[in-house]
Write an enzyme that holds these catalytic residues in place. Structure first.
Site, PDB file in Angstrom:
ATOM      1  N   GLU A 109       0.819  -1.215   0.000  1.00 17.28           N
ATOM      2  CA  GLU A 109       0.000   0.000   0.000  1.00 17.28           C
ATOM      3  C   GLU A 109       0.853   1.266   0.000  1.00 17.28           C
ATOM      4  O   GLU A 109       0.351   2.345  -0.260  1.00 17.28           O
ATOM      5  CB  GLU A 109      -0.920   0.026   1.235  1.00 17.28           C
ATOM      6  CG  GLU A 109      -2.033  -1.004   1.195  1.00 17.28           C
ATOM      7  CD  GLU A 109      -2.757  -1.121   2.514  1.00 17.28           C
ATOM      8  OE1 GLU A 109      -4.000  -1.185   2.497  1.00 17.28           O
ATOM      9  OE2 GLU A 109      -2.100  -1.162   3.580  1.00 17.28           O
TER      10      GLU A 109
ATOM     11  N   ASP B  45     -12.771  -4.049  -2.242  1.00 13.59           N
ATOM     12  CA  ASP B  45     -13.688  -5.201  -2.286  1.00 13.59           C
ATOM     13  C   ASP B  45     -15.028  -4.804  -1.684  1.00 13.59           C
ATOM     14  O   ASP B  45     -15.159  -3.728  -1.097  1.00 13.59           O
ATOM     15  CB  ASP B  45     -13.074  -6.368  -1.505  1.00 13.59           C
ATOM     16  CG  ASP B  45     -12.856  -6.010  -0.039  1.00 13.59           C
ATOM     17  OD1 ASP B  45     -13.781  -6.193   0.758  1.00 13.59           O
ATOM     18  OD2 ASP B  45     -11.766  -5.505   0.311  1.00 13.59           O
TER      19      ASP B  45
HETATM   20  N1  ADE Z   1      -9.578  -3.949   4.146  1.00 15.14           N
HETATM   21  C1  ADE Z   1      -9.870  -4.139   2.842  1.00 15.14           C
HETATM   22  N2  ADE Z   1     -10.979  -4.859   2.694  1.00 15.14           N
HETATM   23  C2  ADE Z   1     -11.416  -5.151   3.933  1.00 15.14           C
HETATM   24  C3  ADE Z   1     -12.506  -5.877   4.445  1.00 15.14           C
HETATM   25  N3  ADE Z   1     -13.373  -6.476   3.623  1.00 15.14           N
HETATM   26  N4  ADE Z   1     -12.629  -5.978   5.784  1.00 15.14           N
HETATM   27  C4  ADE Z   1     -11.733  -5.381   6.601  1.00 15.14           C
HETATM   28  N5  ADE Z   1     -10.692  -4.692   6.186  1.00 15.14           N
HETATM   29  C5  ADE Z   1     -10.531  -4.562   4.860  1.00 15.14           C
END
Ligand code: ADE
Length: 264
Positions: free
Chosen positions: A12, A217
Site C-alpha cells: 500500500e 472489495d
Molecule cells: N480492508 C480491505 N478490505 C477489507 C474488508 N473487507 N474488511 C476489513 N478490512 C478490509
C-alpha cells in the site's frame, strides 16, 4: 509540520520511500521508519501491519518518538454501502470501532471512560485530502492506471466519498455481517482494520490526522480473491499520487494551526 504517513502493508505504500529526499532508516521496536522529505514536506513513513493494536502502537510511536505533528493513513477498505464501488475513494469523516462492546457497562461502540463512540479526523486535513483525491481522479487516473487494469478491475468513473468508516480486528467477508453493521451504524461507507485506532490515539494526543482508503472489495464472500493484486496495481498508485498532490498542496498552502480532532 512533520507528517507521519502510515500504511498497513508494504504494497500500500509502494513508491513513497523511493520518492523521499535524503531518507534515513530508523528501527524502533519491530518497525522500520523512514524519515526524509516528500515533495518538500518533512515526513516519516512507516508500515503499521494489520489491526487496531498494530496501528495504535505505530501512531503513538510516530508522535512520541519521531515528533510528527500530523498523521496521514493510506490504504484499502471494503465497501460499507451499495453506493460505494471497488476503485472508489473514501476520505473518512468519522470513525467507530465496530467490535467495541463493553455493554452493559457502557453503551455499544463507546470507548469506555471516554464517553465517545465516534472520533473525527481533522477537518482541514480531510478537506485537503479530499481535494487531492478529486484532482487525482480527474487528472492522473488515466495515466496512473493502465487501461488493462482499469478494465480488469472495472474502474468506471471512480468517485470520492466522505462518511463513516468502521474499524475492527476482522476482515469482513460476509454479507450478513456487513448488513448487521449497516443496521447498527447508519451512514457507513467503508470497513477496515486500523483507522479508528489511529483516530483514538490522535484524539488522546491532540494530533490532527486524516485517512484515505481505496475500496478494494465489497466486504462480502468475494472479498479475498483479487485482493493483493488490486492493492499492488491500483491502490498503491492511488495512494502515491494522492499523497504527492496532498504534499504539494501543503507546501503551497500550509495548514492553519488547529487541533480539532474530536469525538462525539
Ligand atoms: N480492508 C480491505 N478490505 C477489507 C474488508 N473487507 N474488511 C476489513 N478490512 C478490509
Amino acid at each position: 509540520m512533520r507528517l507521519g504517513i502510515i500504511s498497513a502493508l508494504q504494497e500500500e505504500q509502494a513508491g513513497l520511500v523511493e520518492a523521499m529526499r535524503g531518507p534515513s532508516r530508523l528501527i524502533h521496536g519491530k518497525r522500520e521508519y523512514f524519515a526524509g522529505h516528500l515533495w518538500e514536506i518533512d515526513a516519516v513513513c512507516v508500515l503499521s501491519r494489520i489491526g487496531k493494536v498494530a496501528a495504535a502502537m505505530t501512531a503513538t510511536t510516530l508522535v512520541e518518538k519521531f515528533g510528527v505533528t500530523h498523521i496521514l493513513f493510506t490504504g484499502v477498505a471494503g465497501a460499507g454501502d451499495k453506493s460505494v464501488r471497488v476503485g472508489d475513494i473514501v476520505v473518512a469523516e468519522s470513525f467507530v470501532q465496530h467490535d467495541m462492546d463493553a455493554s452493559p457497562l457502557f453503551p455499544r461502540f463507546e470507548v469506555p471512560l471516554t464517553g465517545l463512540t465516534h472520533f473525527q479526523p481533522d477537518q482541514q486535513m480531510a478537506v485537503r485530502l479530499s481535494g487531492a483525491a478529486h484532482d487525482f481522479l480527474e487528472l492522473d487516473l488515466l495515466e496512473a492506471i493502465s487501461e488493462t487494469e482499469r478494465r480488469e478491475f472495472r474502474l468506471e468513473q471512480p468517485r470520492v466519498h466522505r462518511g463513516l468508516v468502521a474499524s475492527g480486528d476482522q476482515f469482513v467477508n460476509d454479507r450478513e455481517r456487513l448488513n448487521a453493521m449497516n443496521d447498527a451504524l447508519p451512514g457507513l461507507v467503508a470497513v477496515e482494520m486500523e483507522g479508528a485506532a489511529v483516530a483514538q490515539v490522535c484524539f488522546e494526543l491532540g494530533v490532527p490526522f486524516a485517512v484515505l482508503r481505496t475500496i478494494s472489495d465489497n466486504a462480502n464472500e468475494n472479498a479475498a480473491p483479487d485482493f493483493m493484486r488490486f492493492v499492488k496495481s491500483v491502490a498503491a498508485q492511488y495512494a502515491f499520487h494522492i499523497t504527492r498532490r496532498m504534499c504539494r498542496d501543503l507546501k503551497d498552502a500550509p495548514l492553519q494551526f488547529s487541533s480539532d480532532s474530536a469525538g462525539t
